[in-house]
Design a protein around this motif. Structure first.
Motif: not given
Length: 468
Positions: A237, A240-241, A244, A359, A361-363, A365, A431
């Motif tokens: 995470e 990812l921040r 982003k 999932l 890469t948080n694309q 949700t 997930d």
């Protein structure tokens, strides 16, 4: 790379260490090993000394396991903290095991906290305690605090060495402070601004400090908007921040919001590479996939997943067994049913790879799950229809049997749709239950495509009366 794979060195010319892709040349590695084997320590050291620490680390990874100790002895004075920080985990463990606790402590004292933790955390508990006892109190306290955080968390990843200043200072105060304290870290891109409770309230890039008059208050030039990283946040995470928000560095805060460390982009680049590689390897059940991993660990990991896959293969075989009489009467079914299941497996793997990545890469949700399902369903139906027409036509020209051609094409369409849905639903479901979809999704998707591939093809053949 084994010793037999290394070509003989050309001793009649100067060796270029690196090839056009910045990899150590086999001839260079062979020359270093020859010097070590001949006991010519000076020659070995002369060859290795010009290398960058990362290239020295690569050299030890390329050398066979049984020769690393001799190489380390020959170039011991070149094995500094920078080399160990760049080294593969398994190779580093080999060399660390050969060092005394005092020598390990000396290395750890030279490293940033995160790199020192990486060296110490995998040691045996007794060896770990001896190394910690050999450290200076300040270094020991920092490393012990880091080890108290969960593995692969921001607390393990962060550095304690940073620059923080109060918000009432001027730019001139900051510059004087930076120049007047030699013990401050020299590797940083921004200065953190804190309140009296040591909570971060903003950041000042070094470029702003250098270009701003000395009398200007820091509070007037600092950026108040910042990305704070909780100390217990998972490293994936964190990565990812950084990706982003295009961060260079970020403050790490404890549960009370106090500044306890920072994470820099060079650490995150390593994490991104590590996490991406882990997900790919987990999909195949290959474990860590590190070529330096001990063989017994690799065998254990791969065998475990092969054993887990065994029941799914038996389930598919059971489905085939339900139609054994029809297959015996119409043997061509046995030739074609493997194509249906195999093509479905390929389609499922494609969808699975896309969804697991989304999932990670948080694309993907909960906000766009239904859109993703509908998208993959349309793709699966389109690909299945196209493949069904192609193989149906091919089957007709090959066998001259229009019924077999229709059954073959429909079965391929059905299994392709099943593969697409399984490739979406399986990782999403895992997930939702906090199970890493990269670890076990492939087992369930393979089960779906194999079972439904055989069932759809042989079932349709039965309904159509083929081989009856």
């Amino acid at each position: 790379m084994g010793e037999s794979e290394l070509p003989e060195a050309d001793t009649e010319r100067d060796l270029d260490e690196l090839d056009e892709d910045d990899r150590l040349r086999p001839e260079f590695v062979r020359a270093v090993l020859d010097a070590v084997e001949e006991g010519d320590v000076d020659a070995a050291r002369a060859l290795v000394e010009p290398l960058h620490p990362a290239d020295i680390a690569d050299l030890f990874e390329l050398v066979p396991h049984e020769q690393r100790g001799a190489l380390a002895h020959a170039v011991s004075d070149l094995l500094d903290a920078d080399v160990f920080a760049e080294m593969n985990d398994y190779v580093r463990e080999d060399l660390i095991d050969a060092l005394t606790p005092t020598e390990v402590a000396d290395l750890a004292a030279e490293l940033d906290t995160d790199d020192a933790v990486a060296i110490i955390e995998d040691m045996e508990p007794e060896d770990q305690r001896e190394v910690l006892r050999a450290l200076d109190p300040d270094d020991r306290a920092a490393i012990e605090e880091a080890l108290s955080y969960p593995e692969e968390s921001a607390g393990r990843l962060m550095q304690r060495d940073l620059v923080a200043v109060p918000e009432h200072w001027t730019v001139g105060d900051v510059i004087t402070y930076l120049r007047g304290h030699e013990e401050l870290t020299t590797d940083f891109w921004e200065v953190f601004v804190v309140d009296p409770g040591h909570r971060p309230v903003g950041t000042c890039a070094l470029s702003w400090i250098l270009r701003t008059p000395r009398w200007v208050p820091v509070a007037d030039v600092m950026a108040r908007e910042q990305t704070l990283i909780p100390v217990d946040m998972d490293q994936e995470e964190v990565a990812l921040r950084f990706q982003k928000y295009a961060l260079i560095s970020a403050a790490v805060v404890d549960g009370a919001g106090r500044l306890v460390g920072m994470i820099t982009v060079d650490d995150v680049v390593h994490i991104i590479q590590q996490e991406a590689g882990e997900d790919v390897l987990r999909l195949s059940g290959a474990g860590e996939g590190d070529i330096n991993e001990p063989i017994r660990l690799t065998v254990r990991t791969r065998l475990m997943w092969l054993l887990i896959n065994l029941p799914t293969a038996m389930l598919a075989a059971t489905v085939v067994g339900l139609f054994d009489e029809r297959i015996a009467r119409f043997a061509v079914l046995a030739q074609l049913m493997g194509i249906v299941s195999g093509m479905g497996g390929n389609a499922g793997t494609q969808t699975l790879a896309v969804v697991v990545r989304a999932l990670a890469t948080n694309q993907l949700t909960s906000s766009n799950t239904m859109r993703m399902i509908w998208r993959e369903l349309r793709i699966a139906a389109s690909n299945g229809s196209a493949l069904g027409l192609v193989v149906g036509a091919g089957c007709y020209f090959w066998s001259g049997n229009p019924a077999l051609a229709v059954v073959f094409g429909l079965a391929l369409l059905i299994n392709n749709v099943v593969a697409g849905l399984a490739g979406v639903f399986v990782p999403i479901t895992l997930d939702r239950f906090d199970v890493d979809p990269a670890v076990s999704s492939s087992v369930f998707v393979t089960m779906c495509t194999d079972t439904m591939g055989f069932l759809s093809f042989l079932g349709l053949a039965t309904l159509w009366g083929l081989g009856g």
